[in-house]
Motif scaffolding. Structure first.
Motif, PDB file in Angstrom:
ATOM      1  N   ALA A  49       0.646  -1.438  -0.303  1.00 50.80           N
ATOM      2  CA  ALA A  49      -0.148  -0.312   0.070  1.00 50.80           C
ATOM      3  C   ALA A  49       1.200   1.255   0.100  1.00 50.80           C
ATOM      4  N   ASN A  50       2.059   1.385   0.671  1.00 48.34           N
ATOM      5  CA  ASN A  50       2.939   2.477   0.634  1.00 48.34           C
ATOM      6  C   ASN A  50       3.700   2.569  -0.481  1.00 48.34           C
ATOM      7  N   LEU A  51       3.852   1.689  -0.807  1.00 49.03           N
ATOM      8  CA  LEU A  51       4.476   1.667  -2.711  1.00 49.03           C
ATOM      9  C   LEU A  51       4.203   1.901  -3.609  1.00 49.03           C
ATOM     10  N   LYS A  52       2.320   1.599  -3.334  1.00 46.37           N
ATOM     11  CA  LYS A  52       1.281   2.841  -4.293  1.00 46.37           C
ATOM     12  C   LYS A  52       1.271   3.924  -4.249  1.00 46.37           C
ATOM     13  N   GLU A 135      13.381 -14.899  -0.588  1.00 42.30           N
ATOM     14  CA  GLU A 135      12.134 -15.828  -0.548  1.00 42.30           C
ATOM     15  C   GLU A 135      11.536 -15.106  -0.009  1.00 42.30           C
ATOM     16  N   ASN A 136       9.731 -16.010   0.144  1.00 38.22           N
ATOM     17  CA  ASN A 136       8.743 -15.610   1.255  1.00 38.22           C
ATOM     18  C   ASN A 136       8.604 -13.922   1.135  1.00 38.22           C
ATOM     19  N   TYR A 137       8.954 -14.250   2.775  1.00 38.69           N
ATOM     20  CA  TYR A 137       8.857 -12.651   3.207  1.00 38.69           C
ATOM     21  C   TYR A 137       9.917 -11.821   3.523  1.00 38.69           C
ATOM     22  N   ASP A 138      11.531 -12.461   2.707  1.00 36.29           N
ATOM     23  CA  ASP A 138      11.952 -11.454   2.456  1.00 36.29           C
ATOM     24  C   ASP A 138      12.226 -11.478   1.118  1.00 36.29           C
ATOM     25  N   ALA A 139      11.716 -11.761   0.241  1.00 40.74           N
ATOM     26  CA  ALA A 139      11.792 -10.708  -0.960  1.00 40.74           C
ATOM     27  C   ALA A 139      11.730  -9.325  -0.841  1.00 40.74           C
ATOM     28  N   ASP A 140      12.023  -8.997  -2.052  1.00 44.83           N
ATOM     29  CA  ASP A 140      12.000  -7.586  -2.741  1.00 44.83           C
ATOM     30  C   ASP A 140      10.753  -7.400  -3.344  1.00 44.83           C
ATOM     31  N   LEU A 141      10.215  -6.083  -2.126  1.00 46.95           N
ATOM     32  CA  LEU A 141       9.101  -5.904  -2.855  1.00 46.95           C
ATOM     33  C   LEU A 141       9.506  -4.467  -4.208  1.00 46.95           C
ATOM     34  N   LEU A 142       8.512  -4.521  -4.675  1.00 45.77           N
ATOM     35  CA  LEU A 142       8.729  -3.314  -6.156  1.00 45.77           C
ATOM     36  C   LEU A 142       7.609  -2.542  -6.420  1.00 45.77           C
ATOM     37  N   SER A 143       7.235  -1.346  -6.355  1.00 46.51           N
ATOM     38  CA  SER A 143       6.107  -0.771  -6.501  1.00 46.51           C
ATOM     39  C   SER A 143       5.778  -0.756  -8.073  1.00 46.51           C
ATOM     40  N   THR A 144       6.340  -1.504  -9.042  1.00 43.57           N
ATOM     41  CA  THR A 144       6.352  -1.756 -10.300  1.00 43.57           C
ATOM     42  C   THR A 144       5.287  -2.752 -10.657  1.00 43.57           C
ATOM     43  N   ASP A 145       5.245  -3.496  -9.342  1.00 48.72           N
ATOM     44  CA  ASP A 145       4.805  -4.916  -9.339  1.00 48.72           C
ATOM     45  C   ASP A 145       3.240  -4.341  -8.288  1.00 48.72           C
ATOM     46  N   ALA A 146       3.125  -3.079  -7.713  1.00 49.96           N
ATOM     47  CA  ALA A 146       2.501  -3.064  -6.584  1.00 49.96           C
ATOM     48  C   ALA A 146       0.854  -2.933  -7.279  1.00 49.96           C
ATOM     49  N   TYR A 147       0.807  -3.010  -8.740  1.00 50.93           N
ATOM     50  CA  TYR A 147      -0.710  -2.510  -9.001  1.00 50.93           C
ATOM     51  C   TYR A 147      -0.806  -4.028  -9.734  1.00 50.93           C
TER      52      TYR A 147
END
Length: 147
Positions: A49-52, A135-147
């Motif tokens: 949500a913050n990434l979006k 992996e899993n909860y250690d995986a990177d989260l990207l704003s370009t994937d948040a949609y």
């Protein structure tokens, strides 16, 4: 006279107490296991949500100023006006808060211009471990994937 031969019980036996303790222990283990999983999922949801929110704010910055924030300015350009944005930067900035939000694990987001993905910019969270990859909860989260 009749003699009353009753066995009157006062209290519980050791076996009954042990059975209750074992049942309570099993229930507690199930509850804790489910609660820990929910906490991690909630952190991922908060981070997405913050990434979006930040992604949309950077796009609004670009529409107003004709450029993206530089990597040196980073996300702070959303709450503090860069010197060359006089007149185009809205009062109060691009966020409803006076601080840049952090990811679900309390770490700062990373802002990159023109990443390898070919997109104009990306905002990253390194996940639970705070390190790139994983992996899993250690995986990177990207704003370009948040949609």
């Amino acid at each position: 006279m009749k003699e009353k031969n009753r066995n009157v019980r006062k209290g519980f036996t050791m076996v009954e107490l042990m059975a209750v303790l074992i049942i309570l222990g099993l229930l507690a283990a199930v509850v804790v296991r489910n609660f820990v999983g929910q906490t991690d999922r909630a952190r991922v949801t908060t981070t997405k949500a913050n990434l979006k929110l930040l992604h949309m704010a950077v796009n609004q910055f670009k529409m107003d100023n004709g450029r993206f924030p530089t990597e040196e300015e980073g996300l702070s350009a959303l709450i503090e006006a860069p010197s060359d944005t006089v007149g185009t930067w809205p009062s109060g900035g691009y966020l409803e808060t006076t601080e840049i939000p952090k990811d679900g694990w309390g770490n700062d987001f990373i802002f990159e211009l023109y990443p390898e993905s070919g997109k104009p910019f990306v905002i990253k969270s390194f996940g639970a471990d705070g390190e790139e990859g994983g992996e899993n909860y250690d995986a990177d989260l990207l704003s370009t994937d948040a949609y």
